[in-house]
Design a protein around this motif. Structure first.
Motif, short mmCIF file in Angstrom:
data_model
loop_
_atom_site.label_atom_id
_atom_site.label_comp_id
_atom_site.label_asym_id
_atom_site.label_seq_id
_atom_site.Cartn_x
_atom_site.Cartn_y
_atom_site.Cartn_z
N ILE A 83 0.64 -0.80 -0.27
CA ILE A 83 -0.22 -0.18 0.22
C ILE A 83 0.45 1.59 -0.20
O ILE A 83 1.41 1.55 1.09
N PRO A 84 0.51 1.64 -0.91
CA PRO A 84 1.52 3.66 -0.82
C PRO A 84 0.73 4.24 -0.25
O PRO A 84 0.01 4.48 0.21
N VAL A 85 1.70 4.97 0.57
CA VAL A 85 1.58 5.72 2.09
C VAL A 85 2.29 7.26 2.13
O VAL A 85 3.28 7.34 1.23
N PRO A 86 1.73 8.84 1.75
CA PRO A 86 2.37 9.51 2.72
C PRO A 86 3.64 9.29 3.42
O PRO A 86 3.30 8.77 4.65
N SER A 87 4.70 10.23 2.66
CA SER A 87 5.77 9.81 3.86
C SER A 87 6.09 10.50 4.72
O SER A 87 6.83 10.44 5.67
N ASP A 88 5.13 11.29 4.83
CA ASP A 88 5.21 11.86 6.05
C ASP A 88 3.28 11.72 6.87
O ASP A 88 3.17 12.07 7.55
#
Length: 211
Positions: A83-88
């Motif tokens: 799952i791609p997630v925001p790095s922040d």
């Protein structure tokens, strides 16, 4: 065999069962527990202690079932999702903070906060509703990504679920990467990289990606 030998045999089984309960890795736990309970079954069978024979036979069957299931799941892209997630994002930060000491052993130069000007793409590897690993890749230009972090929780480490990010998932190509590179260090598992499709290229490991 003498009674002393049988006693030693029984103690070995008991020790293995106890030590297995201290193992963080699921596969190590299951194998040690299986061997220990098999020995305990034989020991109690020799002395005709039938309640303990029945109990340990049940434990052997349970361990065998879970080992078979775990090995099958380790190769199943339907079990481990990427799952791609925001790095922040707050959840990713929570995971990175919670396991920062373990992560530091495998990626000592990694920082949860990207350096100025760095564009980082982060991916969670999940099994059901549990995050079991994190892969972080920074843009190096021209569709090439530098793997900054490829980390998995200790109890899932035997199954190398990070390979699904490179092999079965389309997450990296969908993020714009056509190739990823990784510079290994002393804790890097080279065999894992080979299984994930990486090849050596001078001092780096390289993995071409397909959409």
């Amino acid at each position: 065999m003498s009674d002393v030998v049988f006693e030693i045999f029984g103690w070995i089984g008991s020790i293995l069962i106890v030590v297995s309960l201290m193992q963080a890795r699921m596969l190590t736990f299951r194998w040690m527990n299986l061997i220990g309970s098999t020995i305990a079954t034989a020991y109690n069978l020799i002395y005709g202690i039938w309640p303990y024979v029945a109990m340990n036979v049940a434990i052997v069957v349970i361990n065998a079932y879970w080992l078979n299931r775990l090995y099958k799941e380790a190769k199943d892209p339907e079990v481990y999702k990427v799952i791609p997630v925001p790095s922040d994002g707050p959840y990713l930060r929570h995971v990175l903070t919670l396991y920062k000491d373990d992560i530091a052993q495998f990626a000592p130069e990694f920082s949860a906060e990207p350096a100025d000007g760095v564009v980082r793409h982060s991916f969670l590897v999940v099994r059901g509703d549990e995050a079991v690993g994190v892969v972080a890749v920074r843009e190096a230009g021209d569709g090439v990504g530098e793997v900054e972090l490829d980390w998995v929780k200790p109890r899932f480490r035997n199954f190398t679920p990070g390979q699904f990010v490179y092999r079965d998932s389309h997450a990296l190509p969908e993020a714009g990467f056509r190739q990823v590179r990784l510079t290994p260090h002393e804790m890097t598992d080279r065999e894992y990289l080979r299984k994930a499709g990486f090849r050596t290229e001078r001092t780096e490991w390289v993995r071409d990606l397909t959409a």
